[in-house]
Motif scaffolding. Structure first.
Motif, mmCIF file in Angstrom:
data_model
loop_
_atom_site.group_PDB
_atom_site.id
_atom_site.type_symbol
_atom_site.label_atom_id
_atom_site.label_comp_id
_atom_site.label_asym_id
_atom_site.label_seq_id
_atom_site.Cartn_x
_atom_site.Cartn_y
_atom_site.Cartn_z
ATOM 1 N N TRP A 157 0.816 -1.211 0.000
ATOM 2 C CA TRP A 157 0.000 0.000 0.000
ATOM 3 C C TRP A 157 0.853 1.267 0.000
ATOM 4 N N LEU A 158 2.121 1.129 0.407
ATOM 5 C CA LEU A 158 3.037 2.266 0.384
ATOM 6 C C LEU A 158 3.822 2.338 -0.926
ATOM 7 N N VAL A 159 4.056 1.187 -1.546
ATOM 8 C CA VAL A 159 4.727 1.152 -2.843
ATOM 9 C C VAL A 159 3.775 1.587 -3.950
ATOM 10 N N ASP A 160 2.524 1.188 -3.826
ATOM 11 C CA ASP A 160 1.469 1.541 -4.798
ATOM 12 C C ASP A 160 0.361 2.251 -4.019
ATOM 13 N N PRO A 161 0.543 3.533 -3.699
ATOM 14 C CA PRO A 161 -0.297 4.187 -2.695
ATOM 15 C C PRO A 161 -1.614 4.780 -3.173
ATOM 16 N N ALA A 162 -1.884 4.778 -4.466
ATOM 17 C CA ALA A 162 -3.093 5.444 -4.955
ATOM 18 C C ALA A 162 -4.371 4.874 -4.341
ATOM 19 N N PRO A 163 -4.554 3.540 -4.277
ATOM 20 C CA PRO A 163 -5.779 3.029 -3.645
ATOM 21 C C PRO A 163 -5.900 3.426 -2.176
ATOM 22 N N ALA A 164 -4.796 3.389 -1.446
ATOM 23 C CA ALA A 164 -4.837 3.768 -0.033
ATOM 24 C C ALA A 164 -5.164 5.251 0.119
ATOM 25 N N ALA A 165 -4.612 6.077 -0.744
ATOM 26 C CA ALA A 165 -4.899 7.514 -0.671
ATOM 27 C C ALA A 165 -6.379 7.782 -0.902
ATOM 28 N N ARG A 166 -6.984 7.034 -1.819
ATOM 29 C CA ARG A 166 -8.416 7.223 -2.067
ATOM 30 C C ARG A 166 -9.233 6.810 -0.842
ATOM 31 N N VAL A 167 -8.855 5.709 -0.204
ATOM 32 C CA VAL A 167 -9.564 5.268 1.003
ATOM 33 C C VAL A 167 -9.429 6.319 2.109
ATOM 34 N N LEU A 168 -8.228 6.812 2.319
ATOM 35 C CA LEU A 168 -8.035 7.829 3.350
ATOM 36 C C LEU A 168 -8.803 9.096 3.015
ATOM 37 N N GLY A 169 -8.824 9.439 1.748
ATOM 38 C CA GLY A 169 -9.567 10.626 1.351
ATOM 39 C C GLY A 169 -11.049 10.504 1.650
ATOM 40 N N GLU A 170 -11.591 9.305 1.494
ATOM 41 C CA GLU A 170 -12.998 9.080 1.827
ATOM 42 C C GLU A 170 -13.261 9.318 3.314
ATOM 43 N N LEU A 171 -12.285 8.974 4.157
ATOM 44 C CA LEU A 171 -12.470 9.150 5.601
ATOM 45 C C LEU A 171 -12.557 10.619 5.986
ATOM 46 N N ALA A 172 -11.942 11.470 5.188
ATOM 47 C CA ALA A 172 -11.973 12.910 5.486
ATOM 48 C C ALA A 172 -13.363 13.494 5.346
ATOM 49 N N THR A 173 -14.258 12.766 4.670
ATOM 50 C CA THR A 173 -15.602 13.288 4.425
ATOM 51 C C THR A 173 -16.640 12.684 5.354
ATOM 52 N N LEU A 174 -16.228 11.770 6.233
ATOM 53 C CA LEU A 174 -17.216 11.147 7.124
ATOM 54 C C LEU A 174 -17.849 12.194 8.029
ATOM 55 N N PRO A 175 -19.144 12.112 8.267
ATOM 56 C CA PRO A 175 -19.840 13.180 8.995
ATOM 57 C C PRO A 175 -19.426 13.339 10.440
ATOM 58 N N THR A 176 -18.839 12.312 11.047
ATOM 59 C CA THR A 176 -18.463 12.445 12.459
ATOM 60 C C THR A 176 -17.171 13.230 12.634
#
Length: 290
Positions: free
Chosen positions: A265-284
């Motif tokens: 996930w660190l060598v090929d980080p694009a999928p992980a970055a998208r997942v983390l980006g989704e967490l930034a929008t969680l309503p809590t």
């Protein structure tokens, strides 16, 4: 307000390994800070004996700056970073592997500084002390002796763990690749291995540093499962999720899943970055806690 991702590395690692992930996060419009825990990054010890041609006897006895660094030192360092980050808005604390010890102990101490805690195949002890998990069935497939193939010196005498990641021993290198990046190319594996530092501290905490419901349990949390992780098998990741959910049933893990090994996930980080980006929008996330 825009959150800040604070990234905490695992054993023998440092902030450098997060550079590709930070690039992806930045391109998605997210702010991030990669942490070097005490004795890591430019605070690490690289002796002349570690350089080629290596002096293995000297490497086994040379002192290291990480000697005596404790989990409490890691927590104090991370708290200082979180306090500064919190001045600019919400904070998402992301921990990988051994970095979970520090993240968990920090959430126990200062939950007010964390708006979400994210474990990426990271340790979050609940029912057992960390070392006791290694005797459990979920860890039966882990080659715990692999680091020993390139161990330098006696940890009890050095006061630290030292591994010769610049070894040319084929068996040791094969064991490292199988443990960390079995799904990577040989070039990717060697490139990542050369970002590792030889020394790691010994202190992984006690039962007092396990996740505490009254503090850690108040922080929204996510666990990102790595499906092909040989260092922390999926069965152990799922056990930690179950234990965390049982401890705080009203605040269960938000669970995400990524394919790949411990480091992919660190060598090929694009999928992980998208997942983390989704967490930034969680309503809590934007809800501040006093």
């Amino acid at each position: 307000m825009q959150p800040t991702f604070v990234l905490v590395h695992g054993a023998f690692a440092n902030s450098f390994s997060f550079a590709p992930l930070q690039a992806e996060l930045g391109l998605l419009g997210h702010r991030s800070v990669a942490v070097d825990l005490p004795g890591h990054g430019f605070g690490a010890t690289y002796t002349r004996a570690y350089q080629a041609p290596q002096d293995l006897e000297g490497l086994a006895t040379a002192p290291g700056s990480i000697k005596g660094v404790t989990l409490a030192d890691n927590v104090a360092h991370l708290v200082g970073i979180l306090e500064r980050a919190k001045e600019n808005g919400p904070v998402i604390l992301v921990a990988h592997s051994r970095g979970g010890f520090t993240a968990t102990a920090t959430a126990n101490a200062r939950p007010d500084l964390i708006d979400r805690i994210v474990y990426v195949a990271a340790w979050c002890p609940v029912d057992l002390d960390v070392n006791d998990y290694y005797a459990e069935p979920e860890m039966a497939t882990v080659d715990a002796a692999s680091l020993g193939l390139a161990m330098a010196g006696n940890p009890a005498e050095l006061g630290l763990l030292r591994v010769n990641f610049r070894t040319a021993d084929r068996d040791a290198l094969a064991a490292f690749k199988a443990a960390f990046l079995a799904d990577g190319t040989e070039e990717e594996f060697l490139a990542f291995l050369n970002t590792f530092q030889p020394d790691e501290n010994l202190d992984v905490g006690t039962s007092a540093d396990r996740a505490q419901a009254a503090t850690w349990g108040t922080v929204p949390k996510t666990f990102v499962r790595l499906t092909d992780d040989a260092s922390m098998p999926l069965a152990m990741q799922d056990r930690l999720i179950r234990e965390g959910d049982a401890l705080t049933p009203d605040n269960p893990y938000d669970v995400r899943t990524l394919g790949g090994s411990h480091l992919k996930w660190l060598v090929d980080p694009a999928p992980a970055a998208r997942v983390l980006g989704e967490l930034a929008t969680l309503p809590t996330l934007p809800t501040a806690r006093d």
